[in-house]
Design a protein around this motif. Sequence first.
Motif, PDB file in Angstrom:
ATOM      1  N   GLY A   1       0.811  -1.200   0.000  1.00  0.00           N
ATOM      2  CA  GLY A   1       0.000   0.000   0.000  1.00  0.00           C
ATOM      3  C   GLY A   1       0.844   1.249   0.000  1.00  0.00           C
ATOM      4  N   ILE A   2       0.167   2.366   0.270  1.00  0.00           N
ATOM      5  CA  ILE A   2       0.796   3.685   0.273  1.00  0.00           C
ATOM      6  C   ILE A   2       0.453   4.385   1.586  1.00  0.00           C
ATOM      7  CG2 ILE A   2       0.771   5.972  -0.812  1.00  0.00           C
ATOM      8  CD1 ILE A   2       0.302   4.623  -3.464  1.00  0.00           C
ATOM      9  N   ILE A   3       1.434   5.071   2.141  1.00  0.00           N
ATOM     10  CA  ILE A   3       1.168   5.892   3.330  1.00  0.00           C
ATOM     11  C   ILE A   3       0.283   7.056   2.898  1.00  0.00           C
ATOM     12  CG2 ILE A   3       2.184   7.385   5.102  1.00  0.00           C
ATOM     13  CD1 ILE A   3       2.842   4.450   5.556  1.00  0.00           C
ATOM     14  N   LYS A   4      -0.931   7.080   3.411  1.00  0.00           N
ATOM     15  CA  LYS A   4      -1.889   8.138   3.071  1.00  0.00           C
ATOM     16  C   LYS A   4      -1.576   9.409   3.855  1.00  0.00           C
ATOM     17  CE  LYS A   4      -6.863   9.002   3.098  1.00  0.00           C
ATOM     18  NZ  LYS A   4      -8.172   8.366   3.301  1.00  0.00           N
ATOM     19  N   PHE A   5      -1.163   9.208   5.102  1.00  0.00           N
ATOM     20  CA  PHE A   5      -0.908  10.314   6.027  1.00  0.00           C
ATOM     21  C   PHE A   5      -0.055   9.769   7.156  1.00  0.00           C
ATOM     22  CE2 PHE A   5      -2.234  11.811  10.232  1.00  0.00           C
ATOM     23  CZ  PHE A   5      -1.932  13.155  10.147  1.00  0.00           C
ATOM     24  N   PHE A   6       0.922  10.553   7.622  1.00  0.00           N
ATOM     25  CA  PHE A   6       1.666  10.172   8.825  1.00  0.00           C
ATOM     26  C   PHE A   6       2.145  11.424   9.528  1.00  0.00           C
ATOM     27  CE2 PHE A   6       4.900   8.516  11.608  1.00  0.00           C
ATOM     28  CZ  PHE A   6       4.272   7.387  12.088  1.00  0.00           C
ATOM     29  N   ASN A   7       1.795  11.559  10.805  1.00  0.00           N
ATOM     30  CA  ASN A   7       2.183  12.693  11.630  1.00  0.00           C
ATOM     31  C   ASN A   7       3.294  12.231  12.570  1.00  0.00           C
ATOM     32  OD1 ASN A   7       2.375  14.566  13.799  1.00  0.00           O
ATOM     33  ND2 ASN A   7       0.344  15.335  13.302  1.00  0.00           N
TER      34      ASN A   7
ATOM     35  N   PHE B   1      -2.003   6.644   8.539  1.00  0.00           N
ATOM     36  CA  PHE B   1      -2.847   5.663   7.872  1.00  0.00           C
ATOM     37  C   PHE B   1      -2.170   5.135   6.619  1.00  0.00           C
ATOM     38  CE2 PHE B   1      -5.664   8.229  10.385  1.00  0.00           C
ATOM     39  CZ  PHE B   1      -6.499   7.285  10.955  1.00  0.00           C
ATOM     40  N   VAL B   2      -2.402   3.854   6.347  1.00  0.00           N
ATOM     41  CA  VAL B   2      -1.903   3.181   5.147  1.00  0.00           C
ATOM     42  C   VAL B   2      -3.119   2.780   4.330  1.00  0.00           C
ATOM     43  CG1 VAL B   2      -0.645   1.190   4.259  1.00  0.00           C
ATOM     44  CG2 VAL B   2       0.054   2.220   6.405  1.00  0.00           C
ATOM     45  N   THR B   3      -3.088   3.031   3.016  1.00  0.00           N
ATOM     46  CA  THR B   3      -4.161   2.598   2.122  1.00  0.00           C
ATOM     47  C   THR B   3      -3.720   1.329   1.399  1.00  0.00           C
ATOM     48  OG1 THR B   3      -4.865   4.884   1.790  1.00  0.00           O
ATOM     49  CG2 THR B   3      -5.647   3.265   0.193  1.00  0.00           C
ATOM     50  N   ASP B   4      -4.493   0.267   1.554  1.00  0.00           N
ATOM     51  CA  ASP B   4      -4.213  -1.021   0.916  1.00  0.00           C
ATOM     52  C   ASP B   4      -4.388  -0.901  -0.597  1.00  0.00           C
ATOM     53  OD1 ASP B   4      -5.032  -3.713  -0.225  1.00  0.00           O
ATOM     54  OD2 ASP B   4      -4.506  -4.313   1.809  1.00  0.00           O
ATOM     55  N   ASP B   5      -3.411  -1.410  -1.371  1.00  0.00           N
ATOM     56  CA  ASP B   5      -3.473  -1.348  -2.830  1.00  0.00           C
ATOM     57  C   ASP B   5      -4.680  -2.081  -3.407  1.00  0.00           C
ATOM     58  OD1 ASP B   5      -1.200   0.222  -3.250  1.00  0.00           O
ATOM     59  OD2 ASP B   5       0.125  -1.498  -3.507  1.00  0.00           O
TER      60      ASP B   5
ATOM     61  N   GLU C   1      -8.783   0.007   1.353  1.00  0.00           N
ATOM     62  CA  GLU C   1      -9.153   0.228   2.749  1.00  0.00           C
ATOM     63  C   GLU C   1      -8.008   0.924   3.469  1.00  0.00           C
ATOM     64  OE1 GLU C   1     -10.793  -2.449   6.504  1.00  0.00           O
ATOM     65  OE2 GLU C   1     -10.172  -3.430   4.645  1.00  0.00           O
ATOM     66  N   ASP C   2      -8.334   1.828   4.387  1.00  0.00           N
ATOM     67  CA  ASP C   2      -7.332   2.526   5.188  1.00  0.00           C
ATOM     68  C   ASP C   2      -7.144   1.809   6.518  1.00  0.00           C
ATOM     69  OD1 ASP C   2      -7.017   4.490   3.265  1.00  0.00           O
ATOM     70  OD2 ASP C   2      -8.435   5.860   4.202  1.00  0.00           O
ATOM     71  N   PHE C   3      -5.873   1.638   6.909  1.00  0.00           N
ATOM     72  CA  PHE C   3      -5.540   1.010   8.181  1.00  0.00           C
ATOM     73  C   PHE C   3      -4.729   1.984   9.016  1.00  0.00           C
ATOM     74  CE2 PHE C   3      -5.936  -2.581   5.245  1.00  0.00           C
ATOM     75  CZ  PHE C   3      -6.858  -3.354   5.926  1.00  0.00           C
ATOM     76  N   PHE C   4      -5.064   2.066  10.297  1.00  0.00           N
ATOM     77  CA  PHE C   4      -4.329   2.882  11.248  1.00  0.00           C
ATOM     78  C   PHE C   4      -2.941   2.289  11.437  1.00  0.00           C
ATOM     79  CE2 PHE C   4      -2.941   3.688  15.615  1.00  0.00           C
ATOM     80  CZ  PHE C   4      -3.083   5.055  15.688  1.00  0.00           C
ATOM     81  N   VAL C   5      -1.917   3.136  11.498  1.00  0.00           N
ATOM     82  CA  VAL C   5      -0.566   2.672  11.800  1.00  0.00           C
ATOM     83  C   VAL C   5       0.027   3.572  12.877  1.00  0.00           C
ATOM     84  CG1 VAL C   5       0.486   3.968   9.891  1.00  0.00           C
ATOM     85  CG2 VAL C   5       1.722   2.067  10.902  1.00  0.00           C
ATOM     86  N   HIS C   6       0.550   2.931  13.930  1.00  0.00           N
ATOM     87  CA  HIS C   6       1.218   3.647  15.018  1.00  0.00           C
ATOM     88  C   HIS C   6       2.720   3.523  14.807  1.00  0.00           C
ATOM     89  CE1 HIS C   6       2.624   4.429  19.174  1.00  0.00           C
ATOM     90  NE2 HIS C   6       1.603   5.277  19.157  1.00  0.00           N
ATOM     91  N   VAL C   7       3.474   4.473  15.316  1.00  0.00           N
ATOM     92  CA  VAL C   7       4.924   4.470  15.161  1.00  0.00           C
ATOM     93  C   VAL C   7       5.548   3.153  15.636  1.00  0.00           C
ATOM     94  CG1 VAL C   7       5.444   5.603  17.361  1.00  0.00           C
ATOM     95  CG2 VAL C   7       6.983   5.896  15.429  1.00  0.00           C
ATOM     96  N   THR C   8       4.937   2.486  16.590  1.00  0.00           N
ATOM     97  CA  THR C   8       5.466   1.209  17.078  1.00  0.00           C
ATOM     98  C   THR C   8       5.314   0.087  16.049  1.00  0.00           C
ATOM     99  OG1 THR C   8       3.375   0.682  18.168  1.00  0.00           O
ATOM    100  CG2 THR C   8       5.074   1.778  19.508  1.00  0.00           C
ATOM    101  N   GLY C   9       4.490   0.292  15.019  1.00  0.00           N
ATOM    102  CA  GLY C   9       4.297  -0.711  13.976  1.00  0.00           C
ATOM    103  C   GLY C   9       5.192  -0.525  12.768  1.00  0.00           C
ATOM    104  N   LEU C  10       6.167   0.393  12.858  1.00  0.00           N
ATOM    105  CA  LEU C  10       6.985   0.733  11.690  1.00  0.00           C
ATOM    106  C   LEU C  10       8.299  -0.029  11.558  1.00  0.00           C
ATOM    107  CD1 LEU C  10       6.622   4.612  11.529  1.00  0.00           C
ATOM    108  CD2 LEU C  10       5.437   2.895  10.173  1.00  0.00           C
TER     109      LEU C  10
ATOM    110  N   VAL D   1       8.596   6.980   7.769  1.00  0.00           N
ATOM    111  CA  VAL D   1       7.760   7.048   6.571  1.00  0.00           C
ATOM    112  C   VAL D   1       7.184   8.439   6.390  1.00  0.00           C
ATOM    113  CG1 VAL D   1       7.154   4.591   6.592  1.00  0.00           C
ATOM    114  CG2 VAL D   1       5.728   6.218   7.826  1.00  0.00           C
ATOM    115  N   GLN D   2       6.845   8.733   5.157  1.00  0.00           N
ATOM    116  CA  GLN D   2       6.215  10.003   4.794  1.00  0.00           C
ATOM    117  C   GLN D   2       5.028   9.709   3.892  1.00  0.00           C
ATOM    118  OE1 GLN D   2       8.939  12.727   2.970  1.00  0.00           O
ATOM    119  NE2 GLN D   2      10.651  12.030   4.212  1.00  0.00           N
ATOM    120  N   GLN D   3       4.188  10.694   3.717  1.00  0.00           N
ATOM    121  CA  GLN D   3       3.044  10.564   2.828  1.00  0.00           C
ATOM    122  C   GLN D   3       3.505  10.104   1.446  1.00  0.00           C
ATOM    123  OE1 GLN D   3       0.433  13.931   2.972  1.00  0.00           O
ATOM    124  NE2 GLN D   3      -0.458  13.469   0.988  1.00  0.00           N
TER     125      GLN D   3
END
Length: 64
Positions: A4-10, A17-21, A25-34, A39-41
Amino acid sequence: MKTGIIKFFNEAKGYGFVTDDQTKEDFFVHVTGLNGATVQQNDRVEFETQEGRKGINAVNVRKV
């Protein structure tokens, strides 16, 4: 692994959020999951999903 693609990351707040190719669908991603990656948009990533406190989260996220 899903792709997928990083849709947004603060970075300051440590989440985004990551958008599945395939499903778009958008999935929440926390910094602990990286897996230590930064990562950047619009970065292309591979990830797995896992049940979190508030729904399905992206985990084991890494850039491709």
